[in-house]
Design an enzyme around this catalytic site. Structure first.
Site, PDB file in Angstrom:
ATOM      1  N   GLY A 509     -95.681 -32.188  39.538  1.00  0.00           N
ATOM      2  CA  GLY A 509     -96.795 -31.377  39.083  1.00  0.00           C
ATOM      3  C   GLY A 509     -97.881 -32.175  38.394  1.00  0.00           C
ATOM      4  O   GLY A 509     -98.942 -31.658  38.071  1.00  0.00           O
ATOM      5  N   ILE A 669    -109.659 -41.196  31.585  1.00  0.00           N
ATOM      6  CA  ILE A 669    -109.036 -40.106  32.322  1.00  0.00           C
ATOM      7  C   ILE A 669    -109.284 -40.323  33.816  1.00  0.00           C
ATOM      8  O   ILE A 669    -110.423 -40.530  34.252  1.00  0.00           O
ATOM      9  CB  ILE A 669    -109.605 -38.754  31.854  1.00  0.00           C
ATOM     10  N   LYS A 673    -109.518 -32.855  36.397  1.00  0.00           N
ATOM     11  CA  LYS A 673    -108.914 -31.547  36.656  1.00  0.00           C
ATOM     12  C   LYS A 673    -107.406 -31.572  36.376  1.00  0.00           C
ATOM     13  O   LYS A 673    -106.897 -30.742  35.627  1.00  0.00           O
ATOM     14  CB  LYS A 673    -109.173 -31.168  38.118  1.00  0.00           C
ATOM     15  N   GLU A 744     -97.103 -36.093  28.282  1.00  0.00           N
ATOM     16  CA  GLU A 744     -96.250 -35.620  27.193  1.00  0.00           C
ATOM     17  C   GLU A 744     -96.995 -35.344  25.899  1.00  0.00           C
ATOM     18  O   GLU A 744     -96.557 -34.551  25.068  1.00  0.00           O
ATOM     19  CB  GLU A 744     -95.108 -36.620  26.955  1.00  0.00           C
TER      20      GLU A 744
END
Lengths: 777, 169, 328
Positions: A509, A669, A673, A744
């Site tokens: 995921g 990043i 999304k 996490e």
């Protein structure tokens, strides 16, 4: 007419941009002091950071992404498990006659007829060890926990197997089991070992605490948690000749293959584990007894086996996060600077696993205290082995640390954001290492501004709308940057100019294929659709655990190494007739579907052209990521500032989170999304941890009493407000792509942010999770 | 009497224990419908029976004789995507993708319920006509579908987009 | 799940004929029975599908309703007459489970929903008098946060999980039953039993008896009624405490009231004492509190659920206060 002009203008601008575009030079092959940053960091307008939709999205929304239990095999048998009902003792009677006689039953496997197997290699005891425990399940008559498998039934249908499993009659000789946490503590604790000792003392923190004018010294408790991935643990296994073929739901395919080989005493190359899609993992999808027992039963029957644990079965067989009891003491001066941090406590584990929940981890690098004491002690209970669950250590450790910081802010009469900023360290307070990239203060300031933190009243209970008391809270999120050894990847360039990346990594995921497609395309000068990423196969290069939030960096570093190999090969193939003739790998870079000289982009040849001229169908190379030396030179972490608004019903005590903002500092990043989804997902699991999650363990029997999605509450849609996430996007010059992990960090800090907001709303300080309404009435 | 599944007639299983979920997953090779708990507690197995969203894990296949079942595989014809499927992709309304078919089937059923005027527990005026399409209304009505990856915001965004688009049409 | 046969009844008479065989159970939506069969808590040899029973919601001339047993929960909750005349019932149904389950569940089946006590569910690993009379109860000294504070016995401290039944208890509903020996009607408040020494018996139904309909008498005050459910998450969770209430106030005085509690007892708990205490009293917070206290005077909480007494008290006062306020 005007359209024509507009289009022409755009075309000219496009051409100009292309002319200004530079080839991406090859990235460095290590990150050590004096080195240079990954050149991808400077690519501001390409694929890195884009809002790219998932490349496997269409498969998933159509239900066409195959999961472990969805591989049809000829002659498949279905498995069901019978579990022990005592915590410790021996099996005295094992009557399988009725089960064996039931319709459709092919095998009832127990300790009497199971093949001899070695114990599962226990996680962390060796590089590729993947087992949750190292107990000899179904190898003798001993019972080690309540819920241990005592029989495995194979039948022609799932219905037949399930029924037959209920017909296995077992009697036990019960032995006294140690199940009570309090009783175990009274008998004495032992030091926890987690990749080294978890004991550290700098200065004299107890004396500093005693002398401090402002102090907090309290105990915080967190209960057991279960991962509860929606996909049940499942595997479809078959012996094909000497080869064990496993379709698994795994976040560790290479580790699982090696471990199964050890268990069955066969060569690693004779185990093939694949796991193309995993329906959620969160630390729970490693090697547990179900894959082993299914493989053993398949061996006995010579037929393929599908095992899908029931939800109860997952609770009985797959460990979760253990409970913690943490003392957190802070001593501060009038200006809020810390003289002492003491973070000690006890966790429960078992004699047969390797996971003392390391709740001190966030405290190691958090604040510039003049003295620090850290200690994790353990007691060993006769229970199911506990294991890693999303942000092991930090998720529950930050609850104590960041709740205590809030309590200290109250004691000092200081704004909790300001208190944290005043204690911002210049270097890592326990290792002494410099930070590679830490902009947490920026994250705090951005977050406070956007959340409207200044509207918060420091006095609790000041805001009320109807029945609802409203409060705001804040907490720090933190999770380390990891890049584990063993990263490797294969790059295959074909004559049509397309590239395939292969690595033994995972997709549960996080958007693995999507992010790596973006990275690889940008690096090689390709478009997104020219890159395909394959993963989830133990036959592929590498040993890339989907854990520790390290996959992106790990695969990314391996692709860098592979690209270097690939470019060297291509320059050889290009030969003397190419515009690239005579150039060395470091002089060229990827651009526009080929290679160009860095300072002379006109010297360019496309990948298609190089391969066509060389009459080569494909070039395939494997790159091995360098050792993660960067973590030895810098203190490296993802950071965040978590802002929460809660509403607590003044009549019923019901707590509901009404607003949440995560302001992150996690390097560059890669995909705006999917990273946002990872942040939100972590935060939502954090809301569960804060408000409702608890695996209920009956200390009389050692039995988990809520093995059910109905009785173990995870947040539902109605519990989840719109969650705002922002980030600094400041690249770390010392990591591949400048990235840090994002998987996490989201769960960390949430428990404290919610608890602190509850305090602000009501004046009630809840120090034991979850914060249920009975604690607020 | 046959069970109609995605337009094709299927014979009911001889073993009455077989759930609709296990029928489609294990026997008809339609694994798009997911098993998340088999306890009626997660919504991953949601399908449409005669147009209504139900849990296939708690439905015995034999109960569906003479009825029409639509699974995620039958939602859109050919290789096309249903508008909700596309909206889920656009809004990143999933991560691992396991609860996703159930979320989407549930949303299809929910939209039909809203069009029919079915209230929810948070509908302020039960006696009134017409419903507001607030975000909370959608959240409440979708609460039977758990998501552990935490894609809740994207899921509600995707459904909202489709509801707004349908209202405009 | 043990093997069983399955048949569909054409109607009530057919069902009763088929249900006469020992080991037979009636199957409605299956949302609870299938789960219990999978958990080994129920092991029928035959299932008789009774979803072909009446799905009619008949509006009586006097304003009452006759509701066929096979009416789905959603259909009852969305019915215009229920929403207008008995809003507490609509809201109670909508507060229960999830939309998918409400689409499946029949109202007849909902009445027979069994407890969510986790020791009851854990048949292999725990002792439970409801599963096996005389075995003992592991809940009494175990985790009992969700358990009963009223009407429990030393044999059983389980609670009844239905939301719908709480509203029906408040609304003076009666249950129409057919069996081999004929038809009878039982007030809903007498359908479910307190555990006493036989917690294995949830209801007063005789073997083979079938619920065919629920009758709601005309109750004008119910048009101003509501249902409030307090639970650990915002949706899709069983009640810790719930309150169904209808209130009629005239010139500041309570003329009539209906009140029932959920999540507190082995059956939907009609708060007779509170009702009695309230009639004729001023519609004031003090009176509401006194009524709640009268009802909860006999509460005997367990280790983990003392909070329910206070929660029930507060929720009753708040719900009655809201109804009184809305009527002003």
């Amino acid at each position: 007419m005007s359209n024509f002009v507009e289009n022409a203008k755009q075309a000219v601008q496009g051409a100009a941009q292309a002319a200004m575009q530079k080839a991406v030079e090859l990235a460095p092959d290590s990150w050590i002091p004096g080195g240079r940053p990954d050149p991808l960091i400077d690519r501001k307008h390409g694929l890195i950071g884009a809002q790219t939709s998932r490349v496997d999205g269409s498969l998933k929304v159509r239900g066409a992404a195959p999961f472990a239990a969805e591989f049809p095999l000829e002659g498949l048998l279905y498995a069901a498990v019978t579990f022990s009902t005592i915590a410790k003792g021996r099996i005295t009677t094992l009557d399988t006659a009725e089960a064996e006689a039931a319709p459709g039953v092919v095998l009832v496997m127990t300790h009497r007829n199971a093949p001899r197997m070695r114990p599962m290699p226990l996680f962390l005891t060796s590089q590729k060890a993947a087992g949750g425990d190292d107990l000899p399940v179904m190898q003798d008559d001993r019972i080690h926990w309540n819920g241990q498998p005592v029989a495995l039934v194979l039948a022609e249908t799932q219905e037949q197997a399930d029924h037959a499993a209920s017909l296995v009659r077992v009697a036990y000789e019960v032995e006294p089991a140690l199940l009570s946490f309090a009783e175990a503590k009274a008998k004495g604790t032992e030091p926890g070992i987690f990749m080294g000792p978890m004991k550290l003392e700098i200065g004299d923190p107890e004396a500093a605490l005693a002398a401090a004018p402002h102090k907090v010294d309290t105990v915080y408790r967190t209960p057991r948690h279960s991962h509860n991935a929606i996909e049940l643990h499942a595997a479809t296994v078959a012996w094909q000749g000497d080869t064990l073929r496993v379709h698994d739901a795994s976040q560790a395919v290479a580790h699982t293959a090696w471990s199964l080989a050890e268990i069955f005493g066969i060569d690693e190359s004779n185990v093939h584990v694949t796991s193309p899609f995993v329906g959620g993992g969160f630390g729970g999808k490693s090697l547990w007894h179900h894959q082993v027992l299914a493989a053993a039963a398949s061996k006995l029957t010579g037929r393929p086996v599908r095992i899908v644990l029931s939800r109860e079965g997952v609770y009985r067989l797959v460990g979760g996060r253990t409970l913690t009891e943490q003392r957190l003491a802070l001593g501060a001066r009038d200006d809020g600077t810390l003289d002492a941090i003491i973070h000690t406590g006890t966790v429960a584990m078992t004699p047969h696993n390797a996971m003392p929940e390391p709740f001190i981890l966030p405290t190691q690098s958090a604040y510039a205290a003049r003295s620090i004491k850290l200690d994790v002690e353990v007691v060993k209970l006769d229970m199911l082995a506990n294991t890693f669950m999303r942000a092991p250590g930090e998720s529950v450790g930050t609850f104590a640390l960041e709740s205590a910081m809030d309590e200290l802010a109250v004691e000092l009469g200081m704004d909790p954001v300001e208190l944290r900023i005043r204690n911002e360290p210049e270097k890592d307070p326990t290792s002494g290492l410099p930070f590679s990239s830490r902009h947490i203060v920026d994250a705090y300031r951005m977050g406070a501004e956007r959340f409207g933190w200044s509207a918060r009243s420091a006095t609790p209970g000041m805001r009320r709308e109807g029945e609802w008391l409203i409060g705001m809270g804040v907490a720090t999120a933190t999770y380390p940057y990891h890049r584990m050894p063993g990263g490797a990847a294969r790059l295959t360039l074909t004559r049509d100019g397309r590239v395939t990346v292969e690595a033994a990594a995972h997709e549960m995921g996080m958007g693995t294929a999507t992010a790596q497609s973006q990275i690889t395309a940008e690096r090689l000068g390709l478009s997104l659709d020219q890159v395909t990423v394959h993963y989830g196969d133990s036959a592929m290069p590498g040993m890339i655990l989907a854990g520790g939030s390290q996959q992106t960096a790990s695969i990314g570093a391996a692709v860098i190494a592979a690209q270097r190999e690939l470019v060297a090969e291509l320059l050889k193939l290009a030969g003397n007739d190419s515009p690239l003739a005579g150039l060395k790998p470091d002089e060229v870079g990827g651009m526009n579907g080929g290679l160009a000289k860095l300072d002379e982009p006109d010297r360019f040849e496309s990948y298609v052209s190089i391969l066509t001229r060389a009459n080569s169908d494909e070039v395939s190379v494997v790159g091995n990521a360098p050792m993660p030396l960067e973590t030895q030179h810098w203190s490296m972490h993802s950071y965040g500032a978590m802002f929460c608004e809660v509403r607590v019903n003044a009549i019923t005590g019901e707590p509901r989170v009404s607003r949440f903002l995560g302001s992150f500092d996690c390097g560059r990043i890669i995909n705006a999304k999917t990273a946002a989804s990872q942040f939100r997902g972590g935060i939502i699991m954090g809301l569960g941890l804060a408000l409702m999650e608890e695996t209920v363990f009956d200390e009389r029997s050692g039995r988990i009493m809520n093995p059910s999605m109905a009785e173990y509450h995870v947040p539902v849609h109605m519990d989840v407000p719109e969650i705002d996430v922002i980030w600094t996007d400041i690249a770390d010059p010392h990591t591949p792509m400048g990235a840090h992990g994002v998987g996490e960090i989201g769960i960390t800090g949430v428990g404290a942010a919610v608890a602190n907001a509850v305090y602000n709303a009501t004046g009630k300080r809840v120090r034991d999770l979850p914060i249920t309404l009975d604690k607020l009435m | 009497m046959a069970i109609t599944i995605n337009g094709s007639d299927v014979e009911a299983p001889g073993d009455a224990r077989v759930s609709l979920l296990d029928l489609v997953r294990d026997r008809l090779n339609l694994p798009g419908t997911k098993k998340g708990c088999n306890q009626g507690a997660c919504g991953a197995c949601t399908v449409l029976v005669d147009g209504e969203r139900v849990l296939s894990c708690m439905t015995l296949a034999v109960q569906c004789e003479g009825r029409s079942v639509t699974t995620i595989e039958g939602l859109a014809a050919g290789g096309a995507l249903h508008s909700l499927q596309q909206a889920f992709i656009d809004h990143d309304g999933f991560q691992c993708g396991y609860c996703t078919p159930g979320q989407i089937c549930s949303a299809v059923g929910m939209i039909a319920e809203i069009e029919r005027g079915v209230p929810s527990v948070i509908t302020a005026d039960l006696g009134g006509e017409g419903l507001s399409l607030s975000r909370e209304e959608i959240q409440e009505r979708m609460s039977g579908n758990l998501c552990r990856c935490g894609a809740h915001n994207g899921i509600i965004d995707a459904i909202s987009e489709i509801l707004v688009r349908e209202a405009a049409e | 799940m043990n093997p069983f046969s399955y048949s569909r009844a054409a109607g009530a008479a057919d069902a009763i004929r088929l249900g006469a065989v020992a080991g037979t159970k009636y199957l409605g939506g299956g949302t609870n029975l299938v789960d219990l069969m999978r958990e080994g808590a129920e092991h029928p040899e035959a299932l008789v599908d009774v979803t072909a029973l009446s799905r009619e919601i008949e509006e009586r001339e006097d304003g009452g309703l006759m509701i066929g047993a096979a009416v789905r929960n959603t259909a009852l909750a969305e019915h215009r007459a229920v929403r207008q005349r008995y809003p507490m019932l609509s809201r109670a149904i909508l507060a229960g489970a999830s939309a998918q389950i409400r689409n499946m569940a029949t109202i007849g089946g909902n009445l027979l929903q069994r407890t969510r006590c986790t020791y009851f569910y854990d048949g292999e690993g725990s002792r439970c008098n409801k599963r096996e009379p005389g075995q003992g109860c592991d809940a009494i000294d175990g985790f009992n946060r969700n358990h009963a504070i009223l009407g429990a016995s030393p044999a059983c401290v389980a609670t009844h999980p239905s939301d719908m039944c709480v509203a029906l208890a408040a609304l003076d509903a009666s249950v129409h039953i057919e069996g081999r020996s004929g038809k009878r009607s039982v007030p809903l408040v007498e359908l479910h039993r307190l555990p006493d020494g036989r917690p294995d018996l949830d209801t007063v139904l005789e073997p083979g008896e079938l619920i065919t309909a629920i009758e709601l008498p005309a109750l004008p005050l119910a048009s101003r009624s509501t249902y409030r459910k307090v639970r650990d998450r915002a949706s899709y969770a069983f009640a810790l405490v719930s309150v169904a209430a209808a209130l009629e106030v005239e010139s500041g005085t309570v003329k009539d009231v209906r009140l029932a509690l959920g999540g507190v007892a082995h059956k939907p708990w009609r708060a007779w004492r509170a009702e009695e205490a309230l009639r004729g009293q001023p519609a004031s917070e003090d009176a509401f509190r006194a009524a709640a206290e009268a009802e909860l005077a006999d509460a005997s909480p367990l280790k983990d659920n003392a909070f329910k007494v206070e929660l029930a008290r507060r929720t009753i006062v708040a719900v009655l206060g809201d109804l009184a306020g809305a009527g002003r």
